[in-house]
Design an enzyme around this catalytic site. Structure first.
Site, PDB file in Angstrom:
ATOM      1  N   SER A 180       0.792  -1.225   0.000  1.00 19.34           N
ATOM      2  CA  SER A 180       0.000   0.000   0.000  1.00 19.34           C
ATOM      3  C   SER A 180       0.825   1.275   0.000  1.00 19.34           C
ATOM      4  O   SER A 180       0.332   2.324  -0.418  1.00 19.34           O
ATOM      5  CB  SER A 180      -0.939   0.013   1.208  1.00 19.34           C
ATOM      6  OG  SER A 180      -0.208  -0.052   2.419  1.00 19.34           O
ATOM      7  N   HIS A 208      -5.381  -3.932  -1.774  1.00 15.85           N
ATOM      8  CA  HIS A 208      -5.174  -2.991  -2.873  1.00 15.85           C
ATOM      9  C   HIS A 208      -5.078  -3.686  -4.234  1.00 15.85           C
ATOM     10  O   HIS A 208      -4.807  -3.032  -5.245  1.00 15.85           O
ATOM     11  CB  HIS A 208      -3.925  -2.150  -2.620  1.00 15.85           C
ATOM     12  CG  HIS A 208      -4.110  -1.114  -1.558  1.00 15.85           C
ATOM     13  ND1 HIS A 208      -4.668   0.124  -1.814  1.00 15.85           N
ATOM     14  CD2 HIS A 208      -3.846  -1.143  -0.231  1.00 15.85           C
ATOM     15  CE1 HIS A 208      -4.715   0.820  -0.688  1.00 15.85           C
ATOM     16  NE2 HIS A 208      -4.230   0.072   0.284  1.00 15.85           N
ATOM     17  N   LYS A 239     -12.372  -0.484  -0.713  1.00 13.00           N
ATOM     18  CA  LYS A 239     -11.561   0.327  -1.630  1.00 13.00           C
ATOM     19  C   LYS A 239     -12.197   0.307  -3.019  1.00 13.00           C
ATOM     20  O   LYS A 239     -13.146   1.035  -3.274  1.00 13.00           O
ATOM     21  CB  LYS A 239     -10.114  -0.155  -1.603  1.00 13.00           C
ATOM     22  CG  LYS A 239      -9.466   0.046  -0.228  1.00 13.00           C
ATOM     23  CD  LYS A 239      -8.053  -0.451  -0.171  1.00 13.00           C
ATOM     24  CE  LYS A 239      -7.368  -0.059   1.130  1.00 13.00           C
ATOM     25  NZ  LYS A 239      -8.016  -0.608   2.348  1.00 13.00           N
TER      26      LYS A 239
END
Length: 391
Positions: A180, A208, A239
């Protein structure tokens, strides 16, 4: 003793070091341009990779779920908090990830805490990349397992640790899929190969990578064609999926075990039905179209190339996470503040999140950024970069 004096001393130290920050209070929803103190600001730090927070199908799903179920689930999953919408989401996630089963948690952070603390016992060893996310570190701290750290993506060191730990009952190799802070991708094929050679379990946190890597955003396992060879996949719904939550994807037996042992699952009220419905709609949007993921990568690769061409140090980035490495914490935060004055929000990230000399402004490019948005960001970055002597 007044404990507040100690807290005040810590805060004063952060201010002296230039590491103190105030929380920005935004006046509009997550988007490419957001309102801050009455100004329109270009958002370059959001995890809303695909812009799904405003997708009409997701909003419609949330509204319909509220009308049908109300605003809350009313209980933990093991009592009355498992609604049919939760089960549908888990079935859809398992199909999407190509695993036997999936189990949803309230956040990505609690997913790692719950899974790691459940599968690791005193006779086991966990082997973790040194740059793994804080949720992995905290999850490991909750176990009685032995702990070994290998240098970031250092496969020689990983193999050495695997050789040294063969006496343990279980060995679990843990890595982020996408890291990240630096935006680089784990060498998952090499990790899997070593794990198979030394009979170890592979555990990948795809926070991610969810919605970013792989066909239709299926993650790092799909990206590398490793289906059936990664034992435990962790994903986030907070996300690219556009809502909130996390999940474990893997074997049905793993799911059943976690239902009985994972404390965040056992002792936290389940997702509001509107959130579960939103996540279900997002997975269906991803499954039916890869256009958003394609656009995300076109934007990210082009923007990173432009930054490098200007002379910025983007570190090891190879994903839509693109850091500009600055170094000194105070200088990093001043650079971020100066960009905000120019109308670009790019969060400064400094120690202890990264090493003391590795302060950076972390940029995140999304599928929703237009060419005009990215040109505005580049012009602002070039201007401020020259002011700070970075170019």
């Amino acid at each position: 003793m007044n404990y507040l004096n100690d807290l005040a001393a810590d805060i004063e130290g952060w201010k002296r070091d230039g590491r103190y920050r105030t929380i920005k209070v935004w006046e509009s929803g997550s988007d490419t341009w957001m309102n801050l103190n009455g100004r329109k600001i270009l958002q370059m730090s959001s995890n809303n990779y695909l812009g799904l927070t405003h997708h009409p199908k997701l909003k419609q799903a949330a509204i319909a779920a509220i009308e049908k179920y109300g605003v809350g689930s009313g209980s933990v999953r093991t009592i009355t908090g498992t609604l049919d919408i939760h089960e549908q989401l888990e079935l859809e996630l398992a199909a999407f990830k190509g695993t036997e089963a999936a189990l949803v948690f309230q956040s990505g952070f609690t997913t790692n805490q719950g899974a790691l603390s459940s599968i690791l016992g005193a006779d086991d060893v966990v082997i973790s990349d040194e740059l793994n996310h804080a949720s992995i570190i905290d999850g490991i701290r909750l176990t009685k397992a032995s702990r070994r750290i290998f240098a970031h993506k250092d496969m020689n060191q990983l193999e050495a640790v695997l050789k040294e730990t063969q006496k343990h009952r279980k060995r679990v190799v843990v890595t982020d899929g996408v890291f990240s802070m630096d935006g680089d991708i784990a060498p998952l094929p090499e990790i899997v190969q070593l794990a198979e050679a030394y009979d170890a379990i592979v555990y990948v946190d795809d926070a991610h990578a969810s919605g970013v890597l792989g066909k239709n955003g299926k993650g790092s396992t799909d990206h590398f064609g490793l289906h059936g060879r990664v034992h435990i996949q962790i994903g986030t719904l907070s996300k690219a999926i556009g809502a909130v939550g996390g999940y474990v994807a893997g074997a049905q037996l793993l799911k059943e075990h976690l239902i009985h042992t994972a404390r965040p699952f056992l002792f936290s009220t389940s997702q509001p039905p509107a959130v579960a419905a939103t996540c279900l709609a997002a997975i269906q949007v991803l499954r039916d179209s890869g256009d958003l993921v394609t656009k995300l990568w076109e934007n990210a690769n082009g923007f990173r190339s432009e930054l490098k061409g200007l002379g910025f140090d983007t570190g090891a980035s190879e994903t839509p996470i693109i850091p500009i490495i600055i170094g000194d914490p105070a200088l990093t935060m001043r650079f971020s503040d100066r960009l905000l004055e120019e109308g670009v929000f790019a969060q400064g990230i400094v120690y202890p999140t990264v090493a003391m000399d590795k302060g950076r402004v972390r940029l995140i490019v999304t599928a929703q950024h237009t060419s005009e948005d990215l040109a505005f960001a580049l012009n602002s970055l070039q201007k401020v970069g020259r002011e700070f002597g970075l170019l």
